[in-house]
Design a protein around this motif. Sequence first.
Motif, PDB file in Angstrom:
ATOM      1  N   ASP A 117      96.954 -55.332 -18.999  1.00 49.20           N
ATOM      2  CA  ASP A 117      97.490 -56.654 -19.322  1.00 49.20           C
ATOM      3  C   ASP A 117      98.397 -57.165 -18.202  1.00 49.20           C
ATOM      4  O   ASP A 117      98.345 -58.344 -17.830  1.00 49.20           O
ATOM      5  N   LEU A 118      99.221 -56.273 -17.665  1.00 45.47           N
ATOM      6  CA  LEU A 118     100.116 -56.649 -16.573  1.00 45.47           C
ATOM      7  C   LEU A 118      99.320 -57.036 -15.328  1.00 45.47           C
ATOM      8  O   LEU A 118      99.622 -58.042 -14.680  1.00 45.47           O
ATOM      9  N   ILE A 119      98.301 -56.260 -15.014  1.00 41.21           N
ATOM     10  CA  ILE A 119      97.471 -56.560 -13.840  1.00 41.21           C
ATOM     11  C   ILE A 119      96.803 -57.910 -13.999  1.00 41.21           C
ATOM     12  O   ILE A 119      96.774 -58.718 -13.064  1.00 41.21           O
ATOM     13  N   GLN A 120      96.268 -58.172 -15.177  1.00 40.73           N
ATOM     14  CA  GLN A 120      95.608 -59.457 -15.422  1.00 40.73           C
ATOM     15  C   GLN A 120      96.575 -60.615 -15.205  1.00 40.73           C
ATOM     16  O   GLN A 120      96.247 -61.605 -14.558  1.00 40.73           O
ATOM     17  N   GLU A 121      97.775 -60.461 -15.730  1.00 41.58           N
ATOM     18  CA  GLU A 121      98.779 -61.522 -15.604  1.00 41.58           C
ATOM     19  C   GLU A 121      99.210 -61.714 -14.141  1.00 41.58           C
ATOM     20  O   GLU A 121      99.283 -62.845 -13.652  1.00 41.58           O
ATOM     21  N   VAL A 122      99.474 -60.615 -13.447  1.00 38.41           N
ATOM     22  CA  VAL A 122      99.956 -60.692 -12.066  1.00 38.41           C
ATOM     23  C   VAL A 122      98.874 -61.274 -11.148  1.00 38.41           C
ATOM     24  O   VAL A 122      99.155 -62.139 -10.314  1.00 38.41           O
ATOM     25  N   VAL A 123      97.645 -60.805 -11.305  1.00 36.44           N
ATOM     26  CA  VAL A 123      96.558 -61.291 -10.440  1.00 36.44           C
ATOM     27  C   VAL A 123      96.310 -62.776 -10.694  1.00 36.44           C
ATOM     28  O   VAL A 123      96.161 -63.552  -9.753  1.00 36.44           O
ATOM     29  N   ALA A 124      96.292 -63.188 -11.946  1.00 33.67           N
ATOM     30  CA  ALA A 124      96.080 -64.604 -12.261  1.00 33.67           C
ATOM     31  C   ALA A 124      97.195 -65.470 -11.684  1.00 33.67           C
ATOM     32  O   ALA A 124      96.942 -66.529 -11.098  1.00 33.67           O
ATOM     33  N   GLU A 125      98.424 -65.017 -11.849  1.00 35.34           N
ATOM     34  CA  GLU A 125      99.570 -65.770 -11.326  1.00 35.34           C
ATOM     35  C   GLU A 125      99.525 -65.847  -9.802  1.00 35.34           C
ATOM     36  O   GLU A 125      99.760 -66.898  -9.209  1.00 35.34           O
ATOM     37  N   LYS A 126      99.215 -64.742  -9.166  1.00 35.13           N
ATOM     38  CA  LYS A 126      99.165 -64.695  -7.696  1.00 35.13           C
ATOM     39  C   LYS A 126      98.030 -65.577  -7.169  1.00 35.13           C
ATOM     40  O   LYS A 126      98.195 -66.257  -6.158  1.00 35.13           O
ATOM     41  N   LEU A 127      96.897 -65.570  -7.846  1.00 31.39           N
ATOM     42  CA  LEU A 127      95.784 -66.428  -7.421  1.00 31.39           C
ATOM     43  C   LEU A 127      96.141 -67.901  -7.555  1.00 31.39           C
ATOM     44  O   LEU A 127      95.747 -68.726  -6.736  1.00 31.39           O
ATOM     45  N   GLN A 128      96.891 -68.211  -8.595  1.00 28.23           N
ATOM     46  CA  GLN A 128      97.241 -69.608  -8.839  1.00 28.23           C
ATOM     47  C   GLN A 128      98.324 -70.102  -7.883  1.00 28.23           C
ATOM     48  O   GLN A 128      98.267 -71.222  -7.404  1.00 28.23           O
TER      49      GLN A 128
ATOM     50  N   MET B  68      96.542 -40.844 -27.173  1.00 25.30           N
ATOM     51  CA  MET B  68      96.853 -42.177 -27.661  1.00 25.30           C
ATOM     52  C   MET B  68      97.851 -42.869 -26.737  1.00 25.30           C
ATOM     53  O   MET B  68      97.707 -44.034 -26.445  1.00 25.30           O
ATOM     54  N   ALA B  69      98.825 -42.132 -26.255  1.00 30.93           N
ATOM     55  CA  ALA B  69      99.834 -42.718 -25.384  1.00 30.93           C
ATOM     56  C   ALA B  69      99.222 -43.177 -24.065  1.00 30.93           C
ATOM     57  O   ALA B  69      99.614 -44.197 -23.516  1.00 30.93           O
ATOM     58  N   ASP B  70      98.230 -42.415 -23.563  1.00 32.34           N
ATOM     59  CA  ASP B  70      97.573 -42.804 -22.319  1.00 32.34           C
ATOM     60  C   ASP B  70      96.803 -44.104 -22.484  1.00 32.34           C
ATOM     61  O   ASP B  70      96.805 -44.946 -21.592  1.00 32.34           O
ATOM     62  N   ASN B  71      96.143 -44.276 -23.637  1.00 31.98           N
ATOM     63  CA  ASN B  71      95.420 -45.519 -23.885  1.00 31.98           C
ATOM     64  C   ASN B  71      96.362 -46.703 -23.974  1.00 31.98           C
ATOM     65  O   ASN B  71      96.047 -47.787 -23.503  1.00 31.98           O
ATOM     66  N   ALA B  72      97.505 -46.506 -24.590  1.00 33.25           N
ATOM     67  CA  ALA B  72      98.495 -47.581 -24.699  1.00 33.25           C
ATOM     68  C   ALA B  72      99.034 -47.946 -23.318  1.00 33.25           C
ATOM     69  O   ALA B  72      99.213 -49.130 -23.005  1.00 33.25           O
ATOM     70  N   ARG B  73      99.294 -46.944 -22.495  1.00 36.45           N
ATOM     71  CA  ARG B  73      99.777 -47.211 -21.137  1.00 36.45           C
ATOM     72  C   ARG B  73      98.715 -47.928 -20.319  1.00 36.45           C
ATOM     73  O   ARG B  73      99.019 -48.858 -19.561  1.00 36.45           O
ATOM     74  N   ALA B  74      97.459 -47.509 -20.462  1.00 38.49           N
ATOM     75  CA  ALA B  74      96.373 -48.147 -19.719  1.00 38.49           C
ATOM     76  C   ALA B  74      96.210 -49.605 -20.148  1.00 38.49           C
ATOM     77  O   ALA B  74      96.023 -50.495 -19.309  1.00 38.49           O
ATOM     78  N   LYS B  75      96.295 -49.861 -21.446  1.00 46.92           N
ATOM     79  CA  LYS B  75      96.171 -51.230 -21.946  1.00 46.92           C
ATOM     80  C   LYS B  75      97.328 -52.097 -21.471  1.00 46.92           C
ATOM     81  O   LYS B  75      97.144 -53.244 -21.057  1.00 46.92           O
TER      82      LYS B  75
ATOM     83  N   ALA C 233     104.297 -54.079  -7.001  1.00 46.60           N
ATOM     84  CA  ALA C 233     105.683 -54.536  -7.114  1.00 46.60           C
ATOM     85  C   ALA C 233     106.034 -54.860  -8.567  1.00 46.60           C
ATOM     86  O   ALA C 233     107.138 -54.570  -9.027  1.00 46.60           O
ATOM     87  N   ALA C 234     105.097 -55.424  -9.295  1.00 45.48           N
ATOM     88  CA  ALA C 234     105.371 -55.791 -10.686  1.00 45.48           C
ATOM     89  C   ALA C 234     105.331 -54.586 -11.615  1.00 45.48           C
ATOM     90  O   ALA C 234     106.095 -54.515 -12.577  1.00 45.48           O
ATOM     91  N   ALA C 235     104.455 -53.634 -11.331  1.00 44.96           N
ATOM     92  CA  ALA C 235     104.274 -52.495 -12.238  1.00 44.96           C
ATOM     93  C   ALA C 235     105.367 -51.455 -12.070  1.00 44.96           C
ATOM     94  O   ALA C 235     105.786 -50.821 -13.040  1.00 44.96           O
ATOM     95  N   GLY C 236     105.800 -51.227 -10.861  1.00 40.16           N
ATOM     96  CA  GLY C 236     106.823 -50.222 -10.622  1.00 40.16           C
ATOM     97  C   GLY C 236     106.347 -48.806 -10.906  1.00 40.16           C
ATOM     98  O   GLY C 236     107.136 -47.935 -11.249  1.00 40.16           O
ATOM     99  N   THR C 237     105.068 -48.557 -10.779  1.00 39.93           N
ATOM    100  CA  THR C 237     104.531 -47.222 -11.016  1.00 39.93           C
ATOM    101  C   THR C 237     104.473 -46.442  -9.715  1.00 39.93           C
ATOM    102  O   THR C 237     104.550 -46.996  -8.625  1.00 39.93           O
ATOM    103  N   LYS C 238     104.313 -45.145  -9.850  1.00 37.99           N
ATOM    104  CA  LYS C 238     104.250 -44.276  -8.683  1.00 37.99           C
ATOM    105  C   LYS C 238     103.005 -44.567  -7.849  1.00 37.99           C
ATOM    106  O   LYS C 238     103.047 -44.570  -6.631  1.00 37.99           O
ATOM    107  N   PHE C 239     101.899 -44.809  -8.526  1.00 37.84           N
ATOM    108  CA  PHE C 239     100.644 -45.100  -7.847  1.00 37.84           C
ATOM    109  C   PHE C 239     100.108 -46.435  -8.353  1.00 37.84           C
ATOM    110  O   PHE C 239      99.964 -46.633  -9.564  1.00 37.84           O
ATOM    111  N   THR C 240      99.795 -47.332  -7.431  1.00 41.58           N
ATOM    112  CA  THR C 240      99.210 -48.621  -7.805  1.00 41.58           C
ATOM    113  C   THR C 240      97.699 -48.468  -7.867  1.00 41.58           C
ATOM    114  O   THR C 240      97.092 -47.973  -6.925  1.00 41.58           O
TER     115      THR C 240
END
Length: 152
Positions: free
Chosen positions: A12-23, A1-8, A82-89
Amino acid sequence: MADNARAKKLADLIQEVVAEKLQRGIKDPRLGSHVTITDTRVTGDLREATVFYTVYGDDEERASAAAGLESAKGVLRSAVGAAAGTKFTPTLTFVADALPDNAKAIEDLLDRARASDAKVREASSGASYAAGADPYRKPEDDDDNDGDTASA
């Protein structure tokens, strides 16, 4: 369950960052204001992300936007990292969203059904019932009994 929450959450973060960067951040003319990020899905291991997008325009503009997204993939992935701050992008894969095409097909089918209904309504406007207005037999019209009652 925790993995699904992290993936979601990451999706959401990727969607926001990509949309903002494209704009605001990418100056590629192929990626004008007619590209919209509709959804993002991330695998359970957080290694791959699929970004769904739509393009307002004709087939030529869609092909141009697909090429522009493919060329901007590295810049967009760096912005996500840069926005996610995860070990692997996660690696980004861009897929044209079929939702607008499906919605158009459904709308066309509904229009055809409405037209067919209008033809049926027009054809039946002056028609009358074959067996009269009320074709069902009623108990008072029933002559089979003749007042006889059977005793049991």
